[in-house]
Design a protein around this motif. Structure first.
Motif, PDB file in Angstrom:
ATOM      1  N   ALA D   3     -42.275  19.814  24.878  1.00  0.00           N
ATOM      2  CA  ALA D   3     -40.902  19.677  24.399  1.00  0.00           C
ATOM      3  C   ALA D   3     -40.277  18.437  25.016  1.00  0.00           C
ATOM      4  N   GLU D   4     -39.526  17.722  24.211  1.00  0.00           N
ATOM      5  CA  GLU D   4     -38.733  16.612  24.726  1.00  0.00           C
ATOM      6  C   GLU D   4     -37.268  16.986  24.578  1.00  0.00           C
ATOM      7  N   TRP D  47     -42.639  28.932  26.167  1.00  0.00           N
ATOM      8  CA  TRP D  47     -41.253  28.898  25.660  1.00  0.00           C
ATOM      9  C   TRP D  47     -40.237  29.192  26.768  1.00  0.00           C
ATOM     10  N   ASP D  48     -40.455  30.265  27.521  1.00  0.00           N
ATOM     11  CA  ASP D  48     -39.435  30.670  28.489  1.00  0.00           C
ATOM     12  C   ASP D  48     -39.322  29.680  29.651  1.00  0.00           C
ATOM     13  N   MET D  51     -37.543  26.492  27.976  1.00  0.00           N
ATOM     14  CA  MET D  51     -36.141  26.712  27.611  1.00  0.00           C
ATOM     15  C   MET D  51     -35.303  27.099  28.825  1.00  0.00           C
ATOM     16  N   ILE D  54     -34.504  23.740  30.410  1.00  0.00           N
ATOM     17  CA  ILE D  54     -33.504  22.972  29.644  1.00  0.00           C
ATOM     18  C   ILE D  54     -32.123  23.621  29.775  1.00  0.00           C
ATOM     19  N   LYS D  55     -32.091  24.953  29.803  1.00  0.00           N
ATOM     20  CA  LYS D  55     -30.804  25.651  29.989  1.00  0.00           C
ATOM     21  C   LYS D  55     -30.164  25.261  31.325  1.00  0.00           C
ATOM     22  N   HIS D  58     -28.810  21.727  30.956  1.00  0.00           N
ATOM     23  CA  HIS D  58     -27.647  21.732  30.060  1.00  0.00           C
ATOM     24  C   HIS D  58     -26.409  22.253  30.794  1.00  0.00           C
ATOM     25  N   LEU D  62     -22.878  20.385  31.896  1.00  0.00           N
ATOM     26  CA  LEU D  62     -21.641  20.914  31.311  1.00  0.00           C
ATOM     27  C   LEU D  62     -20.572  21.178  32.380  1.00  0.00           C
ATOM     28  N   ILE D  68     -21.018  18.443  25.502  1.00  0.00           N
ATOM     29  CA  ILE D  68     -22.309  17.758  25.555  1.00  0.00           C
ATOM     30  C   ILE D  68     -23.129  18.088  24.315  1.00  0.00           C
ATOM     31  N   VAL D  69     -23.959  17.126  23.968  1.00  0.00           N
ATOM     32  CA  VAL D  69     -24.870  17.290  22.836  1.00  0.00           C
ATOM     33  C   VAL D  69     -26.295  17.229  23.389  1.00  0.00           C
ATOM     34  N   THR D  70     -27.020  18.334  23.265  1.00  0.00           N
ATOM     35  CA  THR D  70     -28.384  18.417  23.784  1.00  0.00           C
ATOM     36  C   THR D  70     -29.352  18.500  22.614  1.00  0.00           C
ATOM     37  N   SER D  71     -30.352  17.630  22.615  1.00  0.00           N
ATOM     38  CA  SER D  71     -31.359  17.617  21.544  1.00  0.00           C
ATOM     39  C   SER D  71     -32.707  18.029  22.118  1.00  0.00           C
ATOM     40  N   ILE D  72     -33.396  18.886  21.391  1.00  0.00           N
ATOM     41  CA  ILE D  72     -34.694  19.400  21.825  1.00  0.00           C
ATOM     42  C   ILE D  72     -35.674  19.277  20.666  1.00  0.00           C
TER      43      ILE D  72
END
Lengths: 101, 101, 101, 101
Positions: D3-4, D47-48, D51, D54-55, D58, D62, D68-72
Motif C-alpha cells: 500500500a502507498e 490489511w490490519d 490500515m 495509516i490510521k 492520519h 489531524l 486533511i486529505v489522505t490517499s491510499i
C-alpha cells in the motif's frame, strides 16, 4: 511540478511486470527526472512535459490491453525546483537521519 | 475515456468551496459530459479533451493558491461509448434496482 | 469523514460490472450513507466504520480475483456533519444553480 | 499486500515537511517494511497492519490540522511475499538494468 503515476491493466494476466518495464523504458528515455517505487513512478517537469510522458505510457500499454486504469497524483508548488530530491531531503534534515527509499 | 479528478489547495484556508465552484464552472462550460460528486468530478472524452480540461482547472486554482494537489483517475476502455451513464446502469441491471447517486 | 473508494480487478475479465454490483450490495446493506458514481463510491462515517466497510468489499472481491487494486481517498474535516450532501450543496449555493450529479 | 499512502494538510501552511517527518517517524517505528518516495510512502503487511499504521499517521496529523486529505492505493496479490523489493527487481530483470529509485 511533481507527479506520480501508475498504469493498471484490466482483462490481461495477473502479472504486470512486462507493462511496468515498458513504462519505465519510456520514462527513462524521456530524459525527465524520475524515481520508480513499488507502486508507481514519480516524475518532475512542467504540465506539458509530465502529461505528454504519461500519455505516451498510457497509450503504449493500451496497445495490447482491452482496458487500463491510470492514476496520476500531482503536487504543484511553483518556484520550488528539484523537488524530486529536495522534498525528502528536507524531511531527512528534520529527522536528523536518512529514511528508507 | 472516463476520468475523475479533484483539486486540493494547500496553504490556503480550510474550506475549498470557492475553488470547487470555479472548477465546476469551467467543467460545465467545457461542454464535456460530467458528473460531480462529493469527492471529485467525473468527465468523459478523449485524452486531449479530458486532460486539456483538467489543465485549465488546475491552472485556474493555482492562480491564488501557493500549492495544489490534483488527483486524476482514468478508466480507459476503447470501444465503449457513453460510459459516464452506462457503467452504473449496467450495475443497476445486475442488482435489479437503482443505487444512490 | 468522507471517503471514496474503488476496486479494480487484475487478471480477471475486461468487465467489472459483477464486482461493482457486489461492492454496492455490501455498501447498501451496511447502512452507511453512500453515493455511487461512475468511478467509485463515496461513503461517510468515522474511520473504523469506513475502513471496516471497505475491508469487507476488498476481501469479497479478492475471493475470486488473483489480484486487486483498491484506491481510497479520504477527506477528513472534523466537526462538519453530513458532508456527503452538504459539500456539493455549498458549491451549488455559490454557483446559484445545481450541478450535474 | 502493498500500500502507498500520503497525507495532505488543508488550512495549514504551504509546506508539509514537518507533517511528513511525523508520518515517517511513525512508519519507521512500526517495524513494517517501508520505502519513502517524494509523493508518498509504500508499506507492506496484511490489511490490519497496513490500515492500523495509516490510521495512526492520519490521526497524528489531524491533531494540528483542521482538515486533511489522505490517499491510499493498495495492490493486493495474495501468495506473493516481499513484493516491496521483488516487484521492481522483476522489472529490472526484464530491462536488464537497474532503474532509478
Amino acid at each position: 511540478m511533481l507527479a506520480e503515476f501508475s498504469v493498471v491493466t484490466v482483462g490481461k494476466g495477473e502479472g504486470m511486470g512486462d507493462q511496468i518495464a515498458k513504462v519505465l523504458k519510456i520514462v527513462d528515455e524521456s530524459g525527465l527526472p524520475y524515481k520508480a517505487n513499488p507502486m508507481g513512478t514519480v516524475i518532475e517537469g512542467d504540465w506539458d512535459q509530465v502529461m505528454g510522458l504519461i500519455k505516451r505510457c498510457h497509450q503504449e500499454i493500451l496497445k495490447d490491453s482491452p482496458r487500463i486504469v491510470t492514476s496520476i497524483s500531482i503536487d504543484d508548488r511553483p518556484g520550488k525546483p528539484n523537488r524530486i530530491t529536495e522534498k525528502l531531503k528536507s524531511v531527512e534534515r528534520r529527522l536528523g537521519r536518512e529514511v528508507k527509499k
